[in-house]
Every structure is written in C-alpha cells, then in structure tokens.
Design a protein around this motif. Structure first.
Motif, PDB file in Angstrom:
ATOM      1  N   LEU A  52      12.318   0.712  -2.862  1.00  0.00           N
ATOM      2  CA  LEU A  52      11.633   1.721  -2.059  1.00  0.00           C
ATOM      3  C   LEU A  52      12.603   2.344  -1.039  1.00  0.00           C
ATOM      4  O   LEU A  52      12.646   3.560  -0.872  1.00  0.00           O
ATOM      5  N   ALA A  53      13.423   1.488  -0.397  1.00  0.00           N
ATOM      6  CA  ALA A  53      14.419   1.993   0.557  1.00  0.00           C
ATOM      7  C   ALA A  53      15.353   2.962  -0.161  1.00  0.00           C
ATOM      8  O   ALA A  53      15.688   4.040   0.334  1.00  0.00           O
ATOM      9  N   GLY A  84       6.508   7.418  -4.142  1.00  0.00           N
ATOM     10  CA  GLY A  84       7.436   6.998  -5.170  1.00  0.00           C
ATOM     11  C   GLY A  84       7.642   8.111  -6.172  1.00  0.00           C
ATOM     12  O   GLY A  84       7.117   9.222  -6.010  1.00  0.00           O
ATOM     13  N   PRO A  85       8.387   7.817  -7.240  1.00  0.00           N
ATOM     14  CA  PRO A  85       8.795   8.882  -8.164  1.00  0.00           C
ATOM     15  C   PRO A  85       7.739   9.264  -9.192  1.00  0.00           C
ATOM     16  O   PRO A  85       7.896  10.294  -9.866  1.00  0.00           O
ATOM     17  N   ASP A  86       6.668   8.461  -9.344  1.00  0.00           N
ATOM     18  CA  ASP A  86       5.717   8.752 -10.416  1.00  0.00           C
ATOM     19  C   ASP A  86       4.961  10.050 -10.145  1.00  0.00           C
ATOM     20  O   ASP A  86       4.764  10.450  -8.998  1.00  0.00           O
ATOM     21  N   HIS A 133       0.838  -1.208   0.000  1.00  0.00           N
ATOM     22  CA  HIS A 133       0.000   0.000   0.000  1.00  0.00           C
ATOM     23  C   HIS A 133       0.878   1.266   0.000  1.00  0.00           C
ATOM     24  O   HIS A 133       0.639   2.197  -0.777  1.00  0.00           O
ATOM     25  N   ILE A 134       1.910   1.254   0.857  1.00  0.00           N
ATOM     26  CA  ILE A 134       2.807   2.419   0.922  1.00  0.00           C
ATOM     27  C   ILE A 134       3.481   2.662  -0.434  1.00  0.00           C
ATOM     28  O   ILE A 134       3.640   3.803  -0.870  1.00  0.00           O
ATOM     29  N   LYS A 135       3.827   1.571  -1.099  1.00  0.00           N
ATOM     30  CA  LYS A 135       4.480   1.700  -2.411  1.00  0.00           C
ATOM     31  C   LYS A 135       3.572   2.368  -3.444  1.00  0.00           C
ATOM     32  O   LYS A 135       4.056   2.990  -4.399  1.00  0.00           O
ATOM     33  N   GLU A 140      13.237   2.662   6.314  1.00  0.00           N
ATOM     34  CA  GLU A 140      14.286   2.363   5.327  1.00  0.00           C
ATOM     35  C   GLU A 140      15.083   1.126   5.727  1.00  0.00           C
ATOM     36  O   GLU A 140      15.319   0.224   4.922  1.00  0.00           O
ATOM     37  N   LEU A 141      15.529   1.088   6.991  1.00  0.00           N
ATOM     38  CA  LEU A 141      16.369  -0.050   7.389  1.00  0.00           C
ATOM     39  C   LEU A 141      15.542  -1.320   7.497  1.00  0.00           C
ATOM     40  O   LEU A 141      16.033  -2.425   7.232  1.00  0.00           O
TER      41      LEU A 141
END
Lengths: 666, 666
Positions: free
Chosen positions: A207-208, A173-175, A167-169, A189-190
């Motif tokens: 994603l990280a 993001g870059p789009d 869901h987060i993805k 991230e980790l």
C-alpha cells in the motif's frame, strides 16, 4: 528478519534496547516528560480534542472539531508511549490507556476511524483526500499504535488501527472499483513502512508503495463519455463540484506542487524539492523506505537526488527547512532569508526522519548523519523551551524588535507533540547495524545499547561522549567470537581537526579511512582471543569554528556564523545587554574564540552550556564605533530568558566607514 | 483664496494650467492613455464592476460584488478625467459620462451611494466601517468627482457626491446621536481636504478634521449600564455580535494597528508608523493637510515626526514602502528584505501624495521633494509596464528563479488605476507657490505652466530639463513688476557635484544657498526694468553614483546600489545573458561607471534610457571567478523584455574566496 538485510541495507535498533546516559539529552527528555507531555495533554483537553473522540459533538456546539484533531491526540500518544518505555509513570500510563479506549470507541463497525468525518461531515468520507487530512490522521494513529505496541507489547491499539488500514486498503488501490488516490498530507506512507517492519505484513508495504508510485500521476478518467487524463485530486473535486486547488500556492498558478503531488517523483527529482516542507520530508522519508524495502533502484536514485537538493541547496545552517512562510515551504535554491524564514520545527523533525531512512538505505554516507545531527541539535531542539512548556512553530535565524515569543499552544498543533515524539525515540537514531555486523555510529550521544548481531547473540555498546569538548569511548561487551567479527563505522564530526582512534586490548586493528569517516575492523587480530570487552577511544576536538555562507546566499553576504561541535551559535540580546540593536554588531573572522563553560546562565533548567566569546564592534549611524566583547550561546537555547533578539549570521567588519542614510546617499 | 495663503503655507497648482513637455513623461502618460485606461476599463467591464452600478445583482448571480468595487470605478474615472483635460478623446469622454450616469443612478434617495451595501447587504449600511470599505469608496468617489469637475467644470458628478457627503455628515460626528466612527481604510479624509480646497465649504474640512482627531481614541460607551472606554470599532462590532479584529495582523496580538487606529496620532508619533502602508500614506497625507488648513501645530509636529520615521527608517532606496507582505505594511526600522519585500505600487503613490502635502505644509524642505522624486521615478513608475498593459502590485528589489511577471489585473485592483491617476495629474507636483510669490521647483520635468501670483496676474514658466544629463533652464514670462518680485526655490538634486545658477538679463541677483537648495531672489536689480522674460539656467550633473546601505540594514550589508539622477538602477538578467544567477555577481565600488544612451533596448516603446556599465565578476561554487561587464538599467524599466531576474543591491567583491557549502563548513 526484514527484507532489508538481504538487500545489504542497514536496520534500525529497537527503542527498548537503548538507554541514553548523556546528561544533556536526559535533561531535554525530562523537559518533555515533565513539561511538554503534561502541557500538551492539558491543551488536548481544554481545546476539546480529547473528548471529541467520544463522538458527541453536534452542530451548534462550541469547539467545532477540526479535520486534523485526531492526529494531535495520536502524536501525543506516541510521545507518551516512548516516554513510558524508559520512565514508568502510572498517571501517564492511565491517560495513555484512556486515549486508547477513546480511539477504540471512536472506531466504526467497518473499521473506519476519524472523529471529524464521523461527527462533523458524516457521509463525506474519502471524498476530499487532497485536503481532508483523513489519511494524515490515519498515519499518525498507526504510528501511535506502533509506539503503544512497542511500549506494552499489546495489540489493544495496534489491532484496531490495523483493521482501519484494512478498511483503507479496500477503498484505495489499483483495481478498477477502487479509488486511485493517495494522502493529501503525507504521513500514512511512512507509518505503513514502520508497520510493515514490525508485522512483516507485505500488504502494508504494498500500500505504501502504491501511494508512492501513484502520487502525481495523471489517470485516464471518463468524462462525458470521453477518456481524459486527470489528476486524482481533480477527479474527486469534480465529484464534489468544487475546485481542487484551494491551497496557499494557488496564487503562483500551482496545482498540487504544494503537497508534492504535481508530478511523479522521477520528474520531481529533476527539478528539486518544492512546496510545503513538512509534507516533503514525510514524503521523502517514505520514498527512501520504499526504495530500501522493495529494492527499487530507480526510486532510490530519485530520492538521493532530492536529498542532495534539499540539504545542499535548501537547508539553513541550523538544519531548518522552509524559506517561505506563505506556503510553509521551500523557496529557490540558496534562498535563506533570516528574519522571514519559516523553518518550521516539524520540518526539522521530518529531516531527521528522512536522514535516518537514508542511513538505512545507504549506510555508509556520513553526510546523512551529519545533517541529522545538525537538524537535531539546532532546528529541532530550538522548537521547545528549556522547561518543555513553550514552543516555536517557526524558527527564523534573526529577529528585530524582540517580536518573537514561545507559545504554549498553536491552533495547528503539530510542533509540540512532534518534537516530543522525536525526543522520546532519540535512542533509535544513534546507531544502525548491517547484516555484515557493521555498527555505524551516527550520533555521539552517551548511551548504553544492545544490538543483536548476525550470530543471534547480543552485543552491548556503552558510548561515553563528551558533549562539549568532543571525544568518545565505546565499550563493547559480548561473546568473543562476535567482537572479533564486528566492524565499527565512525563518522568524523564536521569541522574537527583531530581524529585519532585507539583500540584497547587489540594488537592490530585494521582501518579504512576516508575524509569523513573511519571504518574500523575491530578485532582483526586480538591479543586475547577470548576477550569479552573491547574499548575504542576516539579523540576529536569540538574547537569553535567559523562558518561562511554559500556564495549564492545573498542574504548573508559578508557574514559569518559560529559553531562548536554539533551546535550552531547565536547572539542573543540578553547576554549582550549593552547592544541596543544586534544589527549594529560587526565581528572579526578570527579563530581565537574564547570558550566558557557557563553553569549560571541556564542554571534554572539544570543546563550547562559552553558559551563563546569573541571580540567585535558596534557601529553607529554617526560613524562612531566601539569595541565590545560578544557572548554567543547555542541557538537552541535562545528565547528562554525573557524577551530578546536573536542573530545567527553576523556581518564581518569591513572598516570602510559604510555609514549612510537616504538623505546623504552619494 | 484658500486659508492656506494666510497661514503662510504653499498652494498647489491647477492641472489645467500645466502642460508637460518632457519626452520621457509624455511617453509614460501616453502608455497610461493608450494602454492602461483601456485595459482597466475592459477589466471593469469583464469582472462585473461596471455594470454592478446598475444595482441588478441578486443572490445566486455570478460575479458577486465586492465591498471595494465602487472605488475601482472611481479611480479609473479620476484618471480618465485627468487624461481628458490635456488630451480630448471622444470615445473616452463618452465612457466617462456613462460612468457618471451609472454612479448617479446608483445613488439612493437619502444621498447614500454604495453599490455593495445596496445590493448585497442592504440594511447593513455603516454597521462595519472598520472593514466595510464604505468610506474608502466614498473617498474615491469624491476624488473622481473633483477630477470630473476639474475636467468639465460641471457638477454633474460633484453635486451628487457632495450630497452623499452631506448624508455621511449626518451619520458621523461628535453629537450624541451620531456615530463616532472614522474610515476603516483611510482615503475619505484626504478627499475631503481636496474638496474643501475646491469648494471652500468649511464643513468638509471639519469632517476631515473630526476623522483625524477621533481616530484611535477610546470613547465612553454604555455597556450593561456601566460606562467603559471602548474603541469605536469594538463598539460597532459588539452591535453586530462579532469580533472587531479579523485582519492580517491579528496573530501579532494587534488591535487596529493594521489601519493606524490603535492609538491617537500624537501617541503614534512617539512610536513610528506601523501597519498597512497604503492606509498609512493616505492617512498621513490627510493629517498633513488638516494641519496646514487648520493651523494645528501639534498635528503638524506629529506628522513631521511620522514623516521622518517613514522616510529615514522605513523607506526602501526606491521610495518603496512595506517590508512585510503578510500585512502589506511596515516592518521594523531599517528592515529591508529584498526578495520578500512588499513595496506595493499604491504605497509609493501614497508617498508622493504625502510628500506633496508636506511640501504644502513646509514649503522649503527640499527633502520632501527629493523623496517625492525618488518614489515617483522608481517605486511608482515600476508599477506599470512600458506599454501600460501590465502591472505590478508588489515590487521587490531582487528576484530569484525569474518568478515575477506583470499581471493584467488583480482581484484587489487598486494599483493599476492608482498609478494611472497619479501619472495623469503629475503636473500638480512640479511646483508649489507661496503667498509671498516664491515658486518652488520640486521636480525637474520639462513643462509649461501658468501660475497666478499675488498681483492676480499670471506668470508663465517654461522648464527645459535634461532628464538624463541633468541641467535645467527656466524661462519666466510675465509682467515686469511680477518678475521683479518673484523668488525661485531650486532644489539641488541628490548626489550632484556641480551646482551653478545663471540668470539672464539680470545684473545682480540675490541668492540664499544651503546644502540642499538655493533660494533665488530673481530680479533684485534688473538692467532692463521692463523686461517681460527672464531666463534662469541651472547647471547640475547627473553623473552615476554609488549608494550604500544604512549600517543597520542587515539585508544589504556589504552591498552597493547604483543611481543616476532620480533613477535607481538594477541588474536585469535580460541584459546580462551570460550570468545564470544574478546572485553570483560581485561588483567593485569604483566611480568610473560608463554611461551609454541606449536607443535600442526599449525602442519598441519609443523609450531611450541611459544604461550604466561597470566591471564586475561572477563567482562560482568551485571558487573559480570570471570578469564580466555588467549592464544596469533603470529599475522602473525592468520586467518588460521577457522573463528575467532583477537585483538592485549588489555585493561588493571581497576577494577572500568566500566559497563554502554545508558539506565543507569549516
């Protein structure tokens, strides 16, 4: 196999294959198990955190949930799972599964999972990622899910959490249609990196990597039909009609330096690490991981520079970080105030994570392991009482007027479970392994471990290390063909004088030695080519030693500190009852420090420590002095035996009668 | 005549009768006049404070008034009135009368006068005196009114404010139907004492005395038909349905220690001074005044003990107070962190008030004047830039990374006008007079002053003191009968080696000398019994000297500081451009310090200072050292010539190659 091996980087070991046998560490782990895990669970219940996952809170109810509550449950859950791997406990296992059920039950249909934004501010999801702790909670949930998977091999928690990540993805993001944001409080991230290493799902690493690259960049942003460069946190704050920066460094004119989001990491590397120290450590841990897994050498160089700045110029002698309480973070280089230093337990925990990632990135840099050890035995270990039921959030190096006591809980409850999850997974930090079958020994902790080497077969290493005297024996068992190929990377511990290595059953071993470590080509030429056991004995001495401050450390000019092996020592009032004020102590920088295995002082907690005794004096206002014998204990053990004062750095006696007061100031 | 004379205490001089002629202080006062008063007025206008007295603010309007806004106007008004006494200025006088009109216009029919509680929280008057700043604002209004009366001889402001005090007297007091409260932020108490000394209205002294005695006492309180002992701040908080303690020391389990209201003053005297340092100074100023004016010897003893604790154990070398920023207040005894110390400008201002009251209570204790001088020339004076347009709130003794700059204004705007009102009334602090015609000289500041002696006639004293070299001449002019009776109390300045007194035209003077002062019986046997002028020459030397820290001052172990006369010196980067980091400096504790009258460095501000030059070295990480000549400037003058670092305490060179870092810590 993870990408890492093909890049020549090291890999981590699995917790399932490690059993710690060190009496010292078994004691600490059992305090976590018997004290902390129960105490933290009780607090999670009592404060409403646990039941808030039922999503029944309504405006006007007491115990209003906070944005970071889910993360407290997650950290406890992670620690509990680690504990259960080695120590089955049906009651704890039951609670773990109850927590898993609660978390599963709190998940929304589209995968979203955050109790605060579901019950307190519905409709405001992802509108304030700078301050919402939404991604921070997601990160801890993911780490808990990975621990639960490691413990149960089930995906009962990992599955739902990965669908939350899906869901987060879709949101970030870059789009064009996505939000170009990244976590306000780093952590996700980790966790993504760890998830990638478990699942090999490269979208997690992507994603990280996106979060790492985007952080601190300004973005083109359409404002009143004009395109301006804006920080994402400003973009989202504009949308809320609020000011983006409300944090504790605002007074300094800072914009997002507090969370290391003021500039891209490459620029940050030129200036040194700043802001909140826990956030910084989680962040750099992730950056090192992304650098390793993507092979991005620019990122690797940036994180190496930030490592150097952190550990050479901003780390206390105990491995503690964060000189400034106001923003729980870094001050200037070489600024180490003793009484007012913050040194949050979680920052030392984060430094262990960071050092471990650096060891995976650049295996053969003993300094990473030395820092990891320093933080672990001092800055981390001091954070929990010996019974596991009391905690320190901040860990100064000196106190006055006996004004510090351990707490049972904190409103912001990160430190207790954070400590617990690190201690529960300690086995991961002892060794790393490379694709060319080099086993690096980072921590001298007695343990038994199985490692899968490049042949696909396992090698077992039994380590017997003397916690207090120094010296280790490594017994390696495996197929003779594997033993012949293995190399053992041995870190020479800080401050030892002796350093001798013997390999049994080996006619002629090959060594590569530098000042800080030995790389041992184990079975270059064995007498018995079919031997399935090899014994390596490493002799080194944990003689007490004296540490001196950096010349620019103006707080500790003219002082020394005492150390032995990985332990930093301190003066505690309880052992020096004749001294009313520890500030009146003067020491002599002589090396003849007496050692004493003390079985009585901490007997209540079944802990034996070596105390140090040295001659000193007590100076008084009238200029009169008297000689005293000073007793020093390891720093981590202070504040367990009643109200006491603490002092790590002690002034060297100058014998020049420096006695004065305001009234006679000539 | 005030009560004080009959008690044998000293009296204060009137500002109208003083003219400062010291070039140094004329410069500082003109910076206040030409810089600060205009700059502060502009801020009062721009932030909405000034016009808020029109009571037109409504919910939703910008610039929401704050509870302490009236006090900011009042402090500016007080400073402006002082300035106008000696320096007529039609434009400023016009603004003063505009402020007076605004304040008069804001008064309610029943005498009440507080803009915040009139427009923002009407109906909530006197419901939260612990935190409301209502009485604090009343105190500053009263002080402003007294200054306005001193300047104009009119009661245009004093009248309305005294009727406000009448209103307060109906609300607060010991009677059953009255509230048994006292100011949350002290200030009104000391203003009442000043008002009593002007008006001789004993009810004003009684109210001050009531506030002093009631503070920190628990009271019988009827709760659920049971009588319990309760703190007044809890009683009023119960009535509001709130928790009384919301302040910055809450984390330490404190209840009202922050504002010195946790216990009665007698108990406090056993434990030392705690909490917010400005509140403490205003408080102790009032306690000393009440002790003097009521002759309460128990109160006098308590305040003397708190004076000793404050100045012997909790005062920085600059006369600054407040080691802990978190609660803007006192830390433990001998706790003097340099970089993180708070040392609020207002606390040093408050210490001058306190010292002055102690001089009135116990005239012949030179230490009071020494502390007053130390605070004035250092802790106070540093608070304003040389042009009068920039201010410091907190005044650490060392900085790193050049991170401090003076501000034009603060959200909590106490320091700029507080500084201004003290400098405007400096003439009050030079002398005190006793009923037995002893004139005590507390400050060596060139000035002309008229004092009314016991005969009812005036004596004029012209003081010519050398600010930088030391030495004073006092020319006394008056009736021969008065001159014959006068005594002159002369404080021996701190750290002088020479101390010689000559009286012209006197055949035989009588002296009484102790280590710190000389009491001179001026004209015991004059040659010419009808002489109307006497000249006293006092020779003393302001040779540079070295100060050493108290042995329990763990922050400054192994360091020294430099001083000359009343000035504490510091190293400032701007004068030592070859030194990248002032922490790398090492000094030699030698007495041969070169002095240099520097007319260039601060020429822009028409200020001449004596700089000190001494030999030192710069130590580097690699162990290399180089010799340098260090230039030191008076502490008050730092931070005027661009971004710079500061350091007062400097480490003594030890020559033992104390060079180390984490990596080589053996």
């Amino acid at each position: 196999m993870p990408l890492s091996l093909s890049n020549g980087h090291a890999v981590c070991v699995s917790l399932r294959n490690v059993h710690i046998t060190s009496r010292f560490w078994i004691g600490r782990a059992s305090a976590v198990r018997e004290g902390a895990l129960t105490a933290i669970y009780q607090q999670l219940k009592d404060t409403g955190r646990w039941d808030n996952l039922k999503l029944k809170w309504k405006e006007g109810d007491p115990q209003k949930p906070h944005r970071f509550w889910d993360s407290d449950i997650a950290k406890w859950l992670e620690a509990a799972c680690y504990s259960l791997i080695d120590h089955p406990d049906p009651a704890l296992a039951h609670l773990v599964e109850e927590a898993v059920d609660l978390i599963r039950g709190a998940q929304q249909e589209d995968g979203y999972l955050n109790s605060y934004y579901t019950v307190v501010e519905p409709g405001k999801r992802w509108t304030n990622i700078a301050w919402s702790h939404e991604m921070y909670c997601a990160g801890h949930l993911l780490e808990a899910a990975l621990a639960h998977h490691e413990y149960t091999h089930s995906t009962r928690l990992l599955g739902p959490i990965l669908s939350y990540i899906e869901h987060i993805k879709t949101v970030f993001g870059p789009d064009m249609q996505q939000k170009h944001g990244y976590p306000g409080h780093q952590c996700l991230e980790l966790a993504l990196i760890r998830a990638y290493e478990t699942t090999q799902d490269s979208s997690l690493l992507s994603l990280a990597s996106y979060f790492v690259e985007e952080r601190g960049r300004k973005q083109p942003y359409d404002k009143n039909s004009e395109t301006v460069e804006r920080h994402y946190y400003d973009v989202e704050a504009d949308a809320r009609g609020e000011d983006a920066f409300v944090g504790p460094m605002r007074r300094r004119g800072d914009r997002f330096e507090y969370m290391q989001a003021d500039k891209p990491i490459q620029e940050m590397a030129n200036e040194g690490i700043r802001g909140h120290s826990v956030r910084a450590m989680y962040w750099l841990t992730a950056v090192a991981g992304v650098a390793r897994l993507t092979g991005d050498s620019g990122l690797g160089d940036a994180v190496r520079r930030l490592w150097e700045n952190t550990t050479e110029k901003r780390m206390y002698v105990t491995g503690g970080l964060g000189a400034v309480g106001e923003w729980e973070g870094f001050g200037p280089d070489y600024f180490f105030p003793n009484e007012t230093g913050y040194l949050e337990t979680c920052a030392a925990v984060g430094l262990v994570f960071f050092a471990h990632q650096m060891l995976l990135l650049d295996s053969f840099k003993p300094i990473y392991a030395e820092v990891m050890e320093r933080a672990l035995y001092n800055g981390v270990l001091v954070g929990m009482s010996l019974d596991g039921k009391g905690f320190f959030y901040d860990n100064p190096l000196a106190t006055v007027e006996k004004d510090m006591q351990r707490s049972e809980w904190f409103e912001v409850a990160c430190c207790p479970p954070n400590f617990s999850r690190l201690l529960g997974s300690l086995g991961k930090y002892i060794y790393t392994l490379t694709s060319s079958d080099t086993i690096y020994v980072h921590l001298y902790i007695s343990s038994v471990m199985e490692l899968k080497v490049s042949s696909g077969r396992s090698v077992k290493i039994r380590q017997d290390s003397d916690q207090w005297k120094g010296g280790s024996t490594f017994t390696l068992t495996g197929d003779a063909r594997d033993l012949k190929r293995l190399k053992l990377g041995l870190r020479r511990p800080a401050g030892v004088h002796k350093w001798e290595i013997k390999v049994s059953g080996v006619d002629h071993s090959n060594y590569s030695i530098n000042a800080a470590a030995t790389l041992l080509y184990l079975a270059y030429n064995t007498v018995d080519a079919s031997a399935t056991t090899l014994s390596v004995t490493v002799a080194y001495d944990y003689t007490p030693r004296i540490l001196r401050p950096h010349p620019l450390d103006s707080e500790n000019h003219g002082c020394i500190a005492f150390a032995k092996g990985p332990f930093i020592y301190c003066l505690e009032s309880v052992d020096n009852s004749g001294i009313a004020d520890l500030r009146s102590v003067r020491v002599e920088p002589k090396e003849d420090i007496e050692e004493c295995l003390d079985v009585e002082a901490f007997k209540k907690w079944d802990l034996q420590v070596v105390t140090l005794r040295t001659k000193g004096s007590v100076i008084r206002e009238e200029g009169v002095e008297r000689d005293v014998e000073l007793v020093l204990v390891p720093y981590f053990a202070w504040a367990n035996r009643g109200r006491s004062d603490l002092r790590v750095w002690l002034p060297v006696h100058r014998g020049d009668g420096m006695v004065n007061s305001f009234a006679s100031n000539t």
